[in-house]
Write a protein that holds these residues in place. Sequence first.
Motif, PDB file in Angstrom:
ATOM      1  N   VAL A 133      17.372   2.449  -4.924  1.00  0.00           N
ATOM      2  CA  VAL A 133      16.071   2.583  -4.264  1.00  0.00           C
ATOM      3  C   VAL A 133      15.454   3.945  -4.573  1.00  0.00           C
ATOM      4  CG1 VAL A 133      14.953   2.773  -1.996  1.00  0.00           C
ATOM      5  CG2 VAL A 133      16.540   0.898  -2.459  1.00  0.00           C
ATOM      6  N   ILE A 134      16.278   5.001  -4.569  1.00  0.00           N
ATOM      7  CA  ILE A 134      15.778   6.342  -4.889  1.00  0.00           C
ATOM      8  C   ILE A 134      15.216   6.368  -6.303  1.00  0.00           C
ATOM      9  CG2 ILE A 134      16.459   8.749  -5.275  1.00  0.00           C
ATOM     10  CD1 ILE A 134      18.540   8.314  -3.015  1.00  0.00           C
ATOM     11  N   VAL A 135      15.954   5.790  -7.254  1.00  0.00           N
ATOM     12  CA  VAL A 135      15.497   5.772  -8.647  1.00  0.00           C
ATOM     13  C   VAL A 135      14.201   4.976  -8.776  1.00  0.00           C
ATOM     14  CG1 VAL A 135      16.076   4.953 -10.966  1.00  0.00           C
ATOM     15  CG2 VAL A 135      17.797   6.140  -9.603  1.00  0.00           C
ATOM     16  N   LEU A 136      14.110   3.836  -8.088  1.00  0.00           N
ATOM     17  CA  LEU A 136      12.905   3.007  -8.143  1.00  0.00           C
ATOM     18  C   LEU A 136      11.701   3.745  -7.561  1.00  0.00           C
ATOM     19  CD1 LEU A 136      11.639   0.221  -8.748  1.00  0.00           C
ATOM     20  CD2 LEU A 136      12.246  -0.428  -6.429  1.00  0.00           C
ATOM     21  N   VAL A 137      11.888   4.402  -6.433  1.00  0.00           N
ATOM     22  CA  VAL A 137      10.776   5.139  -5.816  1.00  0.00           C
ATOM     23  C   VAL A 137      10.340   6.289  -6.711  1.00  0.00           C
ATOM     24  CG1 VAL A 137      10.128   6.590  -3.842  1.00  0.00           C
ATOM     25  CG2 VAL A 137      11.354   4.442  -3.469  1.00  0.00           C
ATOM     26  N   LEU A 138      11.284   6.997  -7.332  1.00  0.00           N
ATOM     27  CA  LEU A 138      10.922   8.079  -8.245  1.00  0.00           C
ATOM     28  C   LEU A 138      10.146   7.544  -9.443  1.00  0.00           C
ATOM     29  CD1 LEU A 138      14.140  10.283  -8.184  1.00  0.00           C
ATOM     30  CD2 LEU A 138      11.919  10.801  -7.177  1.00  0.00           C
ATOM     31  N   LEU A 162       2.142   6.664 -10.453  1.00  0.00           N
ATOM     32  CA  LEU A 162       0.924   6.886  -9.669  1.00  0.00           C
ATOM     33  C   LEU A 162      -0.007   7.875 -10.368  1.00  0.00           C
ATOM     34  CD1 LEU A 162       2.338   7.225  -6.044  1.00  0.00           C
ATOM     35  CD2 LEU A 162       0.992   5.339  -6.970  1.00  0.00           C
ATOM     36  N   PRO A 163      -1.307   7.641 -10.265  1.00  0.00           N
ATOM     37  CA  PRO A 163      -2.274   8.566 -10.898  1.00  0.00           C
ATOM     38  C   PRO A 163      -2.542   9.791 -10.018  1.00  0.00           C
ATOM     39  CG  PRO A 163      -3.437   6.726  -9.928  1.00  0.00           C
ATOM     40  CD  PRO A 163      -1.965   6.455  -9.733  1.00  0.00           C
ATOM     41  N   ILE A 175       5.887  17.366  -5.524  1.00  0.00           N
ATOM     42  CA  ILE A 175       6.169  17.431  -4.090  1.00  0.00           C
ATOM     43  C   ILE A 175       6.739  16.105  -3.603  1.00  0.00           C
ATOM     44  CG2 ILE A 175       5.077  17.637  -1.814  1.00  0.00           C
ATOM     45  CD1 ILE A 175       3.153  19.695  -3.109  1.00  0.00           C
ATOM     46  N   ALA A 176       6.157  14.989  -4.046  1.00  0.00           N
ATOM     47  CA  ALA A 176       6.644  13.676  -3.634  1.00  0.00           C
ATOM     48  C   ALA A 176       8.065  13.442  -4.131  1.00  0.00           C
ATOM     49  CB  ALA A 176       5.716  12.587  -4.151  1.00  0.00           C
ATOM     50  N   ARG A 177       8.359  13.851  -5.375  1.00  0.00           N
ATOM     51  CA  ARG A 177       9.719  13.696  -5.914  1.00  0.00           C
ATOM     52  C   ARG A 177      10.722  14.498  -5.101  1.00  0.00           C
ATOM     53  NH1 ARG A 177       7.477  14.468 -11.630  1.00  0.00           N
ATOM     54  NH2 ARG A 177       7.185  12.332 -12.346  1.00  0.00           N
ATOM     55  N   ILE A 178      10.372  15.729  -4.739  1.00  0.00           N
ATOM     56  CA  ILE A 178      11.286  16.571  -3.958  1.00  0.00           C
ATOM     57  C   ILE A 178      11.563  15.941  -2.596  1.00  0.00           C
ATOM     58  CG2 ILE A 178      11.466  18.797  -2.778  1.00  0.00           C
ATOM     59  CD1 ILE A 178       9.978  20.005  -5.203  1.00  0.00           C
ATOM     60  N   ILE A 179      10.520  15.404  -1.952  1.00  0.00           N
ATOM     61  CA  ILE A 179      10.705  14.774  -0.644  1.00  0.00           C
ATOM     62  C   ILE A 179      11.625  13.565  -0.763  1.00  0.00           C
ATOM     63  CG2 ILE A 179       9.511  13.481   1.165  1.00  0.00           C
ATOM     64  CD1 ILE A 179       7.130  15.402   0.724  1.00  0.00           C
ATOM     65  N   VAL A 180      11.398  12.724  -1.794  1.00  0.00           N
ATOM     66  CA  VAL A 180      12.229  11.530  -1.978  1.00  0.00           C
ATOM     67  C   VAL A 180      13.672  11.914  -2.263  1.00  0.00           C
ATOM     68  CG1 VAL A 180      12.633   9.552  -3.498  1.00  0.00           C
ATOM     69  CG2 VAL A 180      10.336  10.052  -2.687  1.00  0.00           C
ATOM     70  N   ILE A 181      13.893  12.930  -3.080  1.00  0.00           N
ATOM     71  CA  ILE A 181      15.257  13.356  -3.401  1.00  0.00           C
ATOM     72  C   ILE A 181      15.964  13.896  -2.160  1.00  0.00           C
ATOM     73  CG2 ILE A 181      16.582  15.067  -4.709  1.00  0.00           C
ATOM     74  CD1 ILE A 181      14.586  14.607  -7.013  1.00  0.00           C
ATOM     75  N   ILE A 182      15.265  14.674  -1.341  1.00  0.00           N
ATOM     76  CA  ILE A 182      15.883  15.213  -0.115  1.00  0.00           C
ATOM     77  C   ILE A 182      16.252  14.082   0.835  1.00  0.00           C
ATOM     78  CG2 ILE A 182      15.407  16.555   1.964  1.00  0.00           C
ATOM     79  CD1 ILE A 182      13.849  18.503   0.172  1.00  0.00           C
ATOM     80  N   ILE A 183      15.327  13.127   1.035  1.00  0.00           N
ATOM     81  CA  ILE A 183      15.627  11.990   1.909  1.00  0.00           C
ATOM     82  C   ILE A 183      16.801  11.189   1.355  1.00  0.00           C
ATOM     83  CG2 ILE A 183      14.723   9.780   2.752  1.00  0.00           C
ATOM     84  CD1 ILE A 183      11.982  11.166   2.946  1.00  0.00           C
ATOM     85  N   GLY A 184      16.834  11.009   0.041  1.00  0.00           N
ATOM     86  CA  GLY A 184      17.933  10.273  -0.586  1.00  0.00           C
ATOM     87  C   GLY A 184      19.271  10.958  -0.415  1.00  0.00           C
TER      88      GLY A 184
END
Length: 55
Positions: free
Chosen positions: A15-20, A26-27, A35-44
């Motif tokens: 799921v983390i890889v898919l969200v990244l 996204l445009p 910033i979005a990648r960092i947030i997703v990685i921290i949550i993951g």
Amino acid sequence: MGTSILISILITFLVIVLVLYLIGMLPLDARAKQIARIIVIIIGIVSLLKYIAVF
């Protein structure tokens, strides 16, 4: 018991890889993507540590 934890960790990782990947599609400008990648990685990482029972 160990197999279900392993499957949960694998699903979380996928799921983390898919969200990244979706964030990369996204445009958005580069800073917003970063910033979005960092947030997703921290949550993951926090959710993976929860499965390993650190928290």
